[in-house]
Scaffold this motif. Structure first.
Motif, PDB file in Angstrom:
ATOM      1  N   LEU A 149      11.696  -1.893  10.859  1.00 20.40           N
ATOM      2  CA  LEU A 149      10.505  -1.051  10.790  1.00 20.40           C
ATOM      3  C   LEU A 149       9.969  -0.964   9.360  1.00 20.40           C
ATOM      4  CD1 LEU A 149      11.550   1.841  13.211  1.00 20.40           C
ATOM      5  CD2 LEU A 149       9.770   0.137  13.610  1.00 20.40           C
ATOM      6  N   ARG A 150      10.878  -0.898   8.396  1.00 18.35           N
ATOM      7  CA  ARG A 150      10.440  -0.825   6.997  1.00 18.35           C
ATOM      8  C   ARG A 150       9.686  -2.085   6.575  1.00 18.35           C
ATOM      9  NH1 ARG A 150      16.215   1.640   5.913  1.00 18.35           N
ATOM     10  NH2 ARG A 150      15.722   3.875   5.998  1.00 18.35           N
ATOM     11  N   GLU A 151      10.006  -3.215   7.189  1.00 13.47           N
ATOM     12  CA  GLU A 151       9.319  -4.462   6.862  1.00 13.47           C
ATOM     13  C   GLU A 151       7.828  -4.388   7.178  1.00 13.47           C
ATOM     14  OE1 GLU A 151      11.245  -7.594   8.940  1.00 13.47           O
ATOM     15  OE2 GLU A 151      13.136  -7.425   7.831  1.00 13.47           O
ATOM     16  N   GLU A 237       3.288   9.874  -2.185  1.00 11.30           N
ATOM     17  CA  GLU A 237       3.073   8.689  -1.359  1.00 11.30           C
ATOM     18  C   GLU A 237       3.467   7.418  -2.097  1.00 11.30           C
ATOM     19  OE1 GLU A 237       1.967   6.030   1.682  1.00 11.30           O
ATOM     20  OE2 GLU A 237       2.573   8.140   1.658  1.00 11.30           O
ATOM     21  N   LEU A 238       3.179   7.361  -3.387  1.00  6.88           N
ATOM     22  CA  LEU A 238       3.577   6.197  -4.182  1.00  6.88           C
ATOM     23  C   LEU A 238       5.097   6.048  -4.188  1.00  6.88           C
ATOM     24  CD1 LEU A 238       1.179   6.588  -7.260  1.00  6.88           C
ATOM     25  CD2 LEU A 238       0.930   4.988  -5.352  1.00  6.88           C
ATOM     26  N   VAL A 239       5.789   7.157  -4.372  1.00  7.40           N
ATOM     27  CA  VAL A 239       7.248   7.137  -4.383  1.00  7.40           C
ATOM     28  C   VAL A 239       7.783   6.712  -3.017  1.00  7.40           C
ATOM     29  CG1 VAL A 239       9.325   8.563  -4.603  1.00  7.40           C
ATOM     30  CG2 VAL A 239       7.434   8.842  -6.211  1.00  7.40           C
ATOM     31  N   ARG A 240       7.176   7.214  -1.951  1.00  5.56           N
ATOM     32  CA  ARG A 240       7.618   6.857  -0.597  1.00  5.56           C
ATOM     33  C   ARG A 240       7.508   5.350  -0.377  1.00  5.56           C
ATOM     34  NH1 ARG A 240       6.128   5.467   4.321  1.00  5.56           N
ATOM     35  NH2 ARG A 240       3.946   5.218   3.727  1.00  5.56           N
ATOM     36  N   ARG A 241       6.385   4.772  -0.814  1.00  2.03           N
ATOM     37  CA  ARG A 241       6.187   3.341  -0.628  1.00  2.03           C
ATOM     38  C   ARG A 241       7.208   2.519  -1.408  1.00  2.03           C
ATOM     39  NH1 ARG A 241      -0.073   1.622   0.229  1.00  2.03           N
ATOM     40  NH2 ARG A 241      -0.731   3.385   1.499  1.00  2.03           N
ATOM     41  N   VAL A 242       7.524   2.967  -2.613  1.00  2.00           N
ATOM     42  CA  VAL A 242       8.534   2.267  -3.401  1.00  2.00           C
ATOM     43  C   VAL A 242       9.888   2.344  -2.704  1.00  2.00           C
ATOM     44  CG1 VAL A 242       9.845   2.299  -5.570  1.00  2.00           C
ATOM     45  CG2 VAL A 242       7.352   2.551  -5.607  1.00  2.00           C
ATOM     46  N   ARG A 243      10.225   3.506  -2.177  1.00  2.92           N
ATOM     47  CA  ARG A 243      11.531   3.680  -1.527  1.00  2.92           C
ATOM     48  C   ARG A 243      11.633   2.850  -0.250  1.00  2.92           C
ATOM     49  NH1 ARG A 243      12.384  10.190  -2.593  1.00  2.92           N
ATOM     50  NH2 ARG A 243      13.132   9.940  -4.753  1.00  2.92           N
ATOM     51  N   VAL A 244      10.556   2.744   0.466  1.00  2.59           N
ATOM     52  CA  VAL A 244      10.555   1.906   1.674  1.00  2.59           C
ATOM     53  C   VAL A 244      10.896   0.466   1.313  1.00  2.59           C
ATOM     54  CG1 VAL A 244       9.051   0.844   3.404  1.00  2.59           C
ATOM     55  CG2 VAL A 244       9.030   3.324   3.091  1.00  2.59           C
ATOM     56  N   ARG A 245      10.306  -0.018   0.244  1.00  2.00           N
ATOM     57  CA  ARG A 245      10.585  -1.389  -0.197  1.00  2.00           C
ATOM     58  C   ARG A 245      12.015  -1.536  -0.722  1.00  2.00           C
ATOM     59  NH1 ARG A 245       6.563  -5.018  -0.853  1.00  2.00           N
ATOM     60  NH2 ARG A 245       4.455  -4.348  -0.304  1.00  2.00           N
ATOM     61  N   GLU A 247      14.623   0.197   0.206  1.00  3.10           N
ATOM     62  CA  GLU A 247      15.520   0.246   1.359  1.00  3.10           C
ATOM     63  C   GLU A 247      15.481  -1.044   2.165  1.00  3.10           C
ATOM     64  OE1 GLU A 247      14.145   3.731   3.290  1.00  3.10           O
ATOM     65  OE2 GLU A 247      15.177   5.107   1.937  1.00  3.10           O
ATOM     66  N   ALA A 248      14.378  -1.784   2.030  1.00  3.01           N
ATOM     67  CA  ALA A 248      14.266  -3.081   2.704  1.00  3.01           C
ATOM     68  C   ALA A 248      14.921  -4.200   1.900  1.00  3.01           C
ATOM     69  CB  ALA A 248      12.796  -3.417   2.951  1.00  3.01           C
ATOM     70  N   GLY A 249      15.449  -3.864   0.691  1.00  2.00           N
ATOM     71  CA  GLY A 249      16.186  -4.851  -0.076  1.00  2.00           C
ATOM     72  C   GLY A 249      15.574  -5.257  -1.402  1.00  2.00           C
ATOM     73  N   GLU A 250      14.378  -4.759  -1.729  1.00  2.00           N
ATOM     74  CA  GLU A 250      13.753  -5.125  -2.995  1.00  2.00           C
ATOM     75  C   GLU A 250      14.373  -4.333  -4.149  1.00  2.00           C
ATOM     76  OE1 GLU A 250       9.523  -4.999  -3.199  1.00  2.00           O
ATOM     77  OE2 GLU A 250       9.216  -6.019  -1.295  1.00  2.00           O
ATOM     78  N   ARG A 251      14.418  -4.956  -5.330  1.00  2.00           N
ATOM     79  CA  ARG A 251      14.836  -4.221  -6.518  1.00  2.00           C
ATOM     80  C   ARG A 251      13.720  -3.253  -6.928  1.00  2.00           C
ATOM     81  NH1 ARG A 251      16.575  -8.447 -10.957  1.00  2.00           N
ATOM     82  NH2 ARG A 251      14.506  -9.240 -10.407  1.00  2.00           N
ATOM     83  N   ARG A 252      14.109  -2.190  -7.618  1.00  2.00           N
ATOM     84  CA  ARG A 252      13.124  -1.147  -7.939  1.00  2.00           C
ATOM     85  C   ARG A 252      11.940  -1.710  -8.736  1.00  2.00           C
ATOM     86  NH1 ARG A 252      15.114   4.621  -9.694  1.00  2.00           N
ATOM     87  NH2 ARG A 252      15.566   4.499  -7.472  1.00  2.00           N
ATOM     88  N   LYS A 253      12.237  -2.550  -9.718  1.00  2.00           N
ATOM     89  CA  LYS A 253      11.174  -3.115 -10.552  1.00  2.00           C
ATOM     90  C   LYS A 253      10.182  -3.904  -9.705  1.00  2.00           C
ATOM     91  CE  LYS A 253      10.427  -6.026 -14.642  1.00  2.00           C
ATOM     92  NZ  LYS A 253      11.085  -6.851 -15.689  1.00  2.00           N
ATOM     93  N   GLU A 254      10.717  -4.707  -8.765  1.00  2.00           N
ATOM     94  CA  GLU A 254       9.851  -5.502  -7.881  1.00  2.00           C
ATOM     95  C   GLU A 254       9.067  -4.597  -6.940  1.00  2.00           C
ATOM     96  OE1 GLU A 254      12.802  -7.851  -6.038  1.00  2.00           O
ATOM     97  OE2 GLU A 254      12.876  -9.365  -7.629  1.00  2.00           O
ATOM     98  N   ALA A 255       9.718  -3.547  -6.437  1.00  2.00           N
ATOM     99  CA  ALA A 255       9.055  -2.629  -5.510  1.00  2.00           C
ATOM    100  C   ALA A 255       7.900  -1.904  -6.197  1.00  2.00           C
ATOM    101  CB  ALA A 255      10.060  -1.629  -4.952  1.00  2.00           C
ATOM    102  N   ILE A 256       8.121  -1.480  -7.432  1.00  2.00           N
ATOM    103  CA  ILE A 256       7.071  -0.785  -8.187  1.00  2.00           C
ATOM    104  C   ILE A 256       5.886  -1.717  -8.422  1.00  2.00           C
ATOM    105  CG2 ILE A 256       6.499   0.152 -10.477  1.00  2.00           C
ATOM    106  CD1 ILE A 256       9.313   1.406 -10.489  1.00  2.00           C
ATOM    107  N   ALA A 257       6.171  -2.957  -8.803  1.00  2.00           N
ATOM    108  CA  ALA A 257       5.099  -3.924  -9.048  1.00  2.00           C
ATOM    109  C   ALA A 257       4.312  -4.216  -7.771  1.00  2.00           C
ATOM    110  CB  ALA A 257       5.687  -5.217  -9.603  1.00  2.00           C
TER     111      ALA A 257
END
Length: 297
Positions: A149-151, A237-245, A247-257
């Motif tokens: 679902l996170r995908e 909402e920005l934080v939620r989107r980063v956390r979703v990514r 939790e799907a396996g992305e590193r934080r730096k990549e998720a933020i970008a």
């Protein structure tokens, strides 16, 4: 000359939805590959058809082994008709392996269009249908289901799922957790059958409704993620989107970008929102620990 593979859609509930061509193909096929031969017998009896061809079973358990046999029949000039229990072959049903094998051998593949739970549910959902994607069945395990679902958490197209009735409440609760409690959805039950029902509402409400128990064959339609201007998004909402990514396996730096690019904001702004949320959580945790009553020895 090689034969022809015919994929035939069968009624998903009301037998009178069967197209006239289905009866003609059932009567004239050299080989009928059926997901369930007993259901095929009931179908032909209801349509008043007497098949002349050989009937073989073709289901998930023997699909890989039987495909070469059917390809040989096709190469020999036979007209092979593939039917599943309901709906269109290959759509969450057996058929893909046979179609792929036939295409590889340059065998003609055609179809008898018929009822589809996917399209019927979309049409009845009341949700946008100009763009949609079909996700089939979600994994049974809770962790794998959340990951899947996170995908698609930020997918803007309308989403369509099949689900078993005994897992529906857990699935809707997981959707509410990942997509948001207010995301609109429709649960379509027993389509075209006597007790057809379409329940519409926010995911949280639908999950609560499903917890009471639901029966029948289920198709779930979920509204796509809203298209938002990055400037209108709050830090939460920005934080939620980063956390979703994450939790799907992305590193934080990549998720933020990725989130920054998605919403059209500088990476620094998204980074600051994540850091502020982390600091706030840390402060809250320390406050709870400090408020505990000390134990006097």
């Amino acid at each position: 000359m090689t034969g022809t593979l015919v994929l035939a859609g069968t009624p998903i509930g009301d037998i009178t939805d069967a197209p006239p061509r289905l009866a003609a193909e059932l009567a004239g096929a050299d080989v009928i590959a059926a997901e369930d031969t007993r259901r095929l017998r009931r179908l032909t009896q209801a349509l008043g058809v007497q098949p002349k061809g050989r009937v073989v079973s073709y289901f998930e358990g023997n699909e890989a082994a039987r495909t070469p046999e059917l390809v040989e029949a096709l190469l020999g000039g036979s007209r092979v008709l593939l039917v599943t229990d309901a709906g269109m072959p290959s759509v969450s049903d057996p058929g893909y392996r046979l179609v792929a094998a036939a295409v590889e051998k340059d065998i003609r593949v055609t179809a008898v269009p018929g009822p589809s739970a996917v399209l019927t549910a979309l049409a009845l959902s009341g949700l946008p249908v100009d763009r949609f994607c079909f996700e089939g069945f979600l994994p049974r395990k809770a962790g794998e289901r959340l990951s899947r679902l996170r995908e698609v958490a930020e997918e803007r197209r309308t989403l369509v799922y099949f689900e078993a009735p005994h897992r529906l409440d857990d699935t809707l609760a997981a959707m509410a957790e990942v997509f948001g409690t207010d995301r609109r959805a429709a649960v379509c039950r027993e389509l075209t059958k006597t007790y057809e029902e379409v329940k519409r509402g926010p995911l949280a409400e639908l999950a609560q409704w499903a917890a009471e128990g639901v029966r029948g064959e289920i198709t779930v339609v979920v509204e796509g993620a809203p298209e938002r201007d990055g400037g209108e998004l709050g830090a939460e909402e920005l934080v939620r989107r980063v956390r979703v990514r994450e939790e799907a396996g992305e590193r934080r730096k990549e998720a933020i970008a990725a989130v920054a690019a998605e919403v059209g904001l500088p990476k620094r702004e998204v980074f600051d929102a994540v850091v502020a949320a982390k600091n706030a959580e840390g402060a809250a945790g320390e406050g709870r620990a400090g408020s505990a009553t000390p134990v006097t020895p």
